[in-house]
Each structure stands twice: as structure tokens, then as C-alpha cells.
Design a protein around this motif. Structure first.
Motif, PDB file in Angstrom:
ATOM      1  N   ALA A   1      15.772   9.551   4.210  1.00  0.00           N
ATOM      2  CA  ALA A   1      15.519   8.116   4.294  1.00  0.00           C
ATOM      3  C   ALA A   1      16.565   7.395   5.147  1.00  0.00           C
ATOM      4  CB  ALA A   1      15.481   7.519   2.900  1.00  0.00           C
ATOM      5  N   THR A   2      16.084   6.407   5.897  1.00  0.00           N
ATOM      6  CA  THR A   2      16.962   5.549   6.693  1.00  0.00           C
ATOM      7  C   THR A   2      16.722   4.091   6.305  1.00  0.00           C
ATOM      8  OG1 THR A   2      15.382   5.189   8.492  1.00  0.00           O
ATOM      9  CG2 THR A   2      16.752   7.164   8.623  1.00  0.00           C
ATOM     10  N   SER A   3      17.669   3.230   6.630  1.00  0.00           N
ATOM     11  CA  SER A   3      17.547   1.821   6.246  1.00  0.00           C
ATOM     12  C   SER A   3      16.317   1.172   6.891  1.00  0.00           C
ATOM     13  CB  SER A   3      18.820   1.051   6.627  1.00  0.00           C
ATOM     14  OG  SER A   3      19.063   1.147   8.019  1.00  0.00           O
ATOM     15  N   SER A   4      15.892   1.676   8.042  1.00  0.00           N
ATOM     16  CA  SER A   4      14.716   1.111   8.713  1.00  0.00           C
ATOM     17  C   SER A   4      13.417   1.427   7.960  1.00  0.00           C
ATOM     18  CB  SER A   4      14.608   1.645  10.140  1.00  0.00           C
ATOM     19  OG  SER A   4      14.388   3.042  10.130  1.00  0.00           O
ATOM     20  N   GLN A   5      13.509   2.308   6.985  1.00  0.00           N
ATOM     21  CA  GLN A   5      12.344   2.639   6.166  1.00  0.00           C
ATOM     22  C   GLN A   5      12.269   1.802   4.898  1.00  0.00           C
ATOM     23  OE1 GLN A   5      13.126   6.940   6.160  1.00  0.00           O
ATOM     24  NE2 GLN A   5      11.223   7.225   7.332  1.00  0.00           N
ATOM     25  N   THR A   6      13.198   0.873   4.738  1.00  0.00           N
ATOM     26  CA  THR A   6      13.080  -0.111   3.675  1.00  0.00           C
ATOM     27  C   THR A   6      11.830  -0.940   3.928  1.00  0.00           C
ATOM     28  OG1 THR A   6      15.448  -0.251   3.224  1.00  0.00           O
ATOM     29  CG2 THR A   6      14.120  -2.179   2.670  1.00  0.00           C
ATOM     30  N   SER A   7      10.915  -0.951   2.962  1.00  0.00           N
ATOM     31  CA  SER A   7       9.628  -1.590   3.199  1.00  0.00           C
ATOM     32  C   SER A   7       8.826  -1.587   1.899  1.00  0.00           C
ATOM     33  CB  SER A   7       8.861  -0.829   4.285  1.00  0.00           C
ATOM     34  OG  SER A   7       7.666  -1.496   4.646  1.00  0.00           O
ATOM     35  N   VAL A   8       7.652  -2.180   1.960  1.00  0.00           N
ATOM     36  CA  VAL A   8       6.686  -2.041   0.886  1.00  0.00           C
ATOM     37  C   VAL A   8       5.587  -1.105   1.393  1.00  0.00           C
ATOM     38  CG1 VAL A   8       5.070  -3.189  -0.656  1.00  0.00           C
ATOM     39  CG2 VAL A   8       7.176  -4.364   0.037  1.00  0.00           C
ATOM     40  N   TYR A   9       5.314  -0.079   0.611  1.00  0.00           N
ATOM     41  CA  TYR A   9       4.354   0.949   1.017  1.00  0.00           C
ATOM     42  C   TYR A   9       3.078   0.819   0.187  1.00  0.00           C
ATOM     43  CZ  TYR A   9       8.166   3.063   3.590  1.00  0.00           C
ATOM     44  OH  TYR A   9       9.180   3.280   4.487  1.00  0.00           O
ATOM     45  N   PHE A  10       1.962   0.801   0.897  1.00  0.00           N
ATOM     46  CA  PHE A  10       0.661   0.700   0.249  1.00  0.00           C
ATOM     47  C   PHE A  10      -0.176   1.932   0.549  1.00  0.00           C
ATOM     48  CE2 PHE A  10       0.638  -3.431  -1.613  1.00  0.00           C
ATOM     49  CZ  PHE A  10       1.468  -4.215  -0.836  1.00  0.00           C
ATOM     50  N   CYS A  11      -0.818   2.395  -0.488  1.00  0.00           N
ATOM     51  CA  CYS A  11      -1.831   3.426  -0.352  1.00  0.00           C
ATOM     52  C   CYS A  11      -3.193   2.757  -0.359  1.00  0.00           C
ATOM     53  CB  CYS A  11      -1.705   4.408  -1.518  1.00  0.00           C
ATOM     54  SG  CYS A  11      -2.988   5.662  -1.584  1.00  0.00           S
TER      55      CYS A  11
ATOM     56  N   ASP B   1       6.728   8.580  12.647  1.00  0.00           N
ATOM     57  CA  ASP B   1       8.022   9.240  12.802  1.00  0.00           C
ATOM     58  C   ASP B   1       8.868   9.077  11.547  1.00  0.00           C
ATOM     59  OD1 ASP B   1       8.529   8.548  16.365  1.00  0.00           O
ATOM     60  OD2 ASP B   1       7.327  10.046  15.305  1.00  0.00           O
ATOM     61  N   GLY B   2       9.399  10.182  11.039  1.00  0.00           N
ATOM     62  CA  GLY B   2      10.256  10.149   9.856  1.00  0.00           C
ATOM     63  C   GLY B   2       9.503  10.299   8.550  1.00  0.00           C
ATOM     64  N   TYR B   3       8.170  10.435   8.638  1.00  0.00           N
ATOM     65  CA  TYR B   3       7.329  10.563   7.450  1.00  0.00           C
ATOM     66  C   TYR B   3       6.466  11.828   7.547  1.00  0.00           C
ATOM     67  CZ  TYR B   3       8.166   5.482   7.055  1.00  0.00           C
ATOM     68  OH  TYR B   3       8.731   4.231   6.973  1.00  0.00           O
ATOM     69  N   SER B   4       6.211  12.424   6.397  1.00  0.00           N
ATOM     70  CA  SER B   4       5.232  13.493   6.324  1.00  0.00           C
ATOM     71  C   SER B   4       4.350  13.252   5.106  1.00  0.00           C
ATOM     72  CB  SER B   4       5.910  14.864   6.236  1.00  0.00           C
ATOM     73  OG  SER B   4       6.679  14.959   5.051  1.00  0.00           O
ATOM     74  N   VAL B   5       3.173  13.882   5.099  1.00  0.00           N
ATOM     75  CA  VAL B   5       2.246  13.685   3.996  1.00  0.00           C
ATOM     76  C   VAL B   5       1.658  15.022   3.582  1.00  0.00           C
ATOM     77  CG1 VAL B   5       1.583  11.287   4.515  1.00  0.00           C
ATOM     78  CG2 VAL B   5       0.369  13.197   5.622  1.00  0.00           C
ATOM     79  N   SER B   6       1.105  15.028   2.372  1.00  0.00           N
ATOM     80  CA  SER B   6       0.373  16.194   1.912  1.00  0.00           C
ATOM     81  C   SER B   6      -0.736  15.757   0.985  1.00  0.00           C
ATOM     82  CB  SER B   6       1.295  17.190   1.206  1.00  0.00           C
ATOM     83  OG  SER B   6       1.799  16.634   0.017  1.00  0.00           O
ATOM     84  N   ARG B   7      -1.828  16.493   1.053  1.00  0.00           N
ATOM     85  CA  ARG B   7      -2.968  16.213   0.164  1.00  0.00           C
ATOM     86  C   ARG B   7      -3.555  17.550  -0.265  1.00  0.00           C
ATOM     87  NH1 ARG B   7      -8.295  12.544   1.400  1.00  0.00           N
ATOM     88  NH2 ARG B   7      -8.998  12.333  -0.769  1.00  0.00           N
ATOM     89  N   SER B   8      -3.154  17.995  -1.446  1.00  0.00           N
ATOM     90  CA  SER B   8      -3.618  19.282  -1.975  1.00  0.00           C
ATOM     91  C   SER B   8      -4.812  19.111  -2.903  1.00  0.00           C
ATOM     92  CB  SER B   8      -2.480  19.998  -2.707  1.00  0.00           C
ATOM     93  OG  SER B   8      -1.999  19.181  -3.759  1.00  0.00           O
ATOM     94  N   LYS B   9      -5.039  17.895  -3.356  1.00  0.00           N
ATOM     95  CA  LYS B   9      -6.186  17.590  -4.209  1.00  0.00           C
ATOM     96  C   LYS B   9      -6.819  16.280  -3.737  1.00  0.00           C
ATOM     97  CE  LYS B   9      -3.683  17.457  -7.956  1.00  0.00           C
ATOM     98  NZ  LYS B   9      -3.311  17.345  -9.403  1.00  0.00           N
TER      99      LYS B   9
END
Lengths: 112, 113
Positions: free
Chosen positions: B81-91, B62-70
Motif C-alpha cells: 500500500a502507498t499513500s496515493s491509494q488512500t481512497s474509498v473503494y466500492f464494489c 497499477d498497484g492493484y490485483s484481483v482474484s475471483r475464485s467463486k
């Protein structure tokens, strides 16, 4: 069904001691159980992994013990060293390319 | 980091601002994943991709979307963005040799004020 429970949250061990981290899972369809090691400021890195057809796997000082009937697996770090101080995550997944379900993590500190 | 880069590495933004994080791989892995890491929650899957233009939701989408064209790029967008999305994001990436192992990038630390 998808949860993986990990304990303890934190662990302090003296140099040379044995570190033991435990995980329990619910979904019997899981068939791959990796452990990841993460140092501060870095991404997790695969440490060791096991499939349910064996009860134990050892790589150097790191051993996974697996109990299929109890749906539990654990990581043992023998002769723990200060350089082993890191956060450890257990995980589980079903098939290749499927999502990993992670435990909450254990912060290990090995005192000199 | 197994040929994975993430950009930016650090970002501070304000509530309501759109944010896009980029994951780039040079390993030709089929599968790509976005996780967030928060204290006490471990790593939680946001979205993942099993091929170009093929994506699916994870447990905290919820609150995120993604795309992969390649094959090599997987973008994560926070529309507002909301404060609850403060985080460390890993791929993470996996699947090139048919294995389960996931390789993680260095992470992006996002702060939403």
C-alpha cells in the motif's frame, strides 16, 4: 474517447427550484446512459437511465434529456427538495457487462 | 445494497503493508467491479471480472490485483500500500438479468499512513 465530462461540480438550489446537471461524452459507441445518486457514507444507487433511441425519459420529478447529435445528456430535478441533496454522477457504457465510465460528480445542495 | 457486502468497512494501514478488500454478493450476478472514489475524479474502475477466474484491468489498475475464485467473492489486493491509494473503494455487480444496471456495495474507506 472514453471520457464523460460533467458540470457543474457543485450546485445550490432553493427548495422547489429546478436542478440541472449536464454531461457530455465523446465515444459514439456508448448506448446506455445512467445517472446515479449517492448520499454521504453510502454507495451510488441508480436513479434513472436512458438509451439513445429516445430524447427524453421521465420518472417522477427526475427527467433525462438526451441530445445524440451533440453527444450531451442532462438530468433535471423538478421541484427540488432538501432530501435530494446528494452527489449525482452521470455515466455511460457500451454493452451489457461493459465498464461504466463516470463523470466527476455534482454535489447538489437544496436549501429549505 | 442489493445483496452486496464489503469488508472491512474501514481500515487504516501503513505504507508498504499488503491489504486485501473483500466483496461478497448473494445475487448471483456474473459481473463484478472494483472502483475507487476520490474527490474531483468521480468513480474510476480498477479491475473487473466477467466470470470466475476471468478478470481484466480498468483505468487505474497499477498497484492493484484481483482474484475471483467463486461467483460470489471478488477480492482486491494492494500488494504494497502507498499513500496515493488512500481512497474509498466500492464494489459493484451487474448482469444477472442481462441488464446494464450496476449495483454498488456500501464501500470501504482505506487510509494508508
Amino acid at each position: 474517447q472514453q471520457q464523460v465530462k460533467q458540470s457543474p461540480q457543485s450546485l445550490i438550489v432553493q427548495k422547489g427550484g429546478i436542478s440541472i446537471i449536464n454531461c457530455a461524452y465523446e465515444n459514439t459507441a456508448f448506448d446506455y446512459f445512467p445517472w446515479y445518486q449517492q448520499f454521504p457514507g453510502k454507495g451510488p444507487a441508480l436513479l434513472i437511465a436512458i438509451r439513445p433511441d429516445v430524447s427524453e425519459k421521465k420518472e417522477g420529478r427526475f427527467t433525462i434529456s438526451f441530445n445524440k447529435s451533440a453527444k450531451q445528456f442532462s438530468l433535471h430535478i423538478m421541484d427540488s427538495q432538501p432530501g435530494d441533496s446528494a452527489t449525482y454522477f452521470c455515466a455511460a457504457t457500451k454493452v451489457i457487462g461493459s465498464r461504466l465510465t463516470f463523470g466527476e460528480g455534482t454535489q447538489l445542495t437544496v436549501n429549505p | 445494497d442489493a445483496g452486496i457486502t464489503q469488508s472491512p468497512r474501514h481500515k487504516v494501514t501503513e505504507t508498504g503493508t499488503p491489504v486485501t478488500l473483500r466483496c461478497h454478493q448473494t445475487e448471483n450476478h456474473r459481473y463484478m467491479y472494483w472502483y475507487r472514489q476520490d474527490p474531483g475524479h468521480g468513480l474510476r474502475l480498477i479491475h473487473y471480472s466477467y466470470g470466475v477466474k476471468d478478470t481484466d484491468k480498468g483505468e487505474v489498475s497499477d498497484g492493484y490485483s484481483v482474484s475471483r475464485s467463486k461467483t460470489e467473492d471478488f477480492l482486491l489486493t494492494l500488494e504494497s500500500a502507498t499513500s496515493s491509494q488512500t481512497s474509498v473503494y466500492f464494489c459493484a455487480i451487474s448482469g444477472r438479468q442481462g441488464g446494464n444496471e450496476q449495483f454498488f456495495g456500501p464501500g470501504t474507506r482505506l487510509t494508508v499512513l
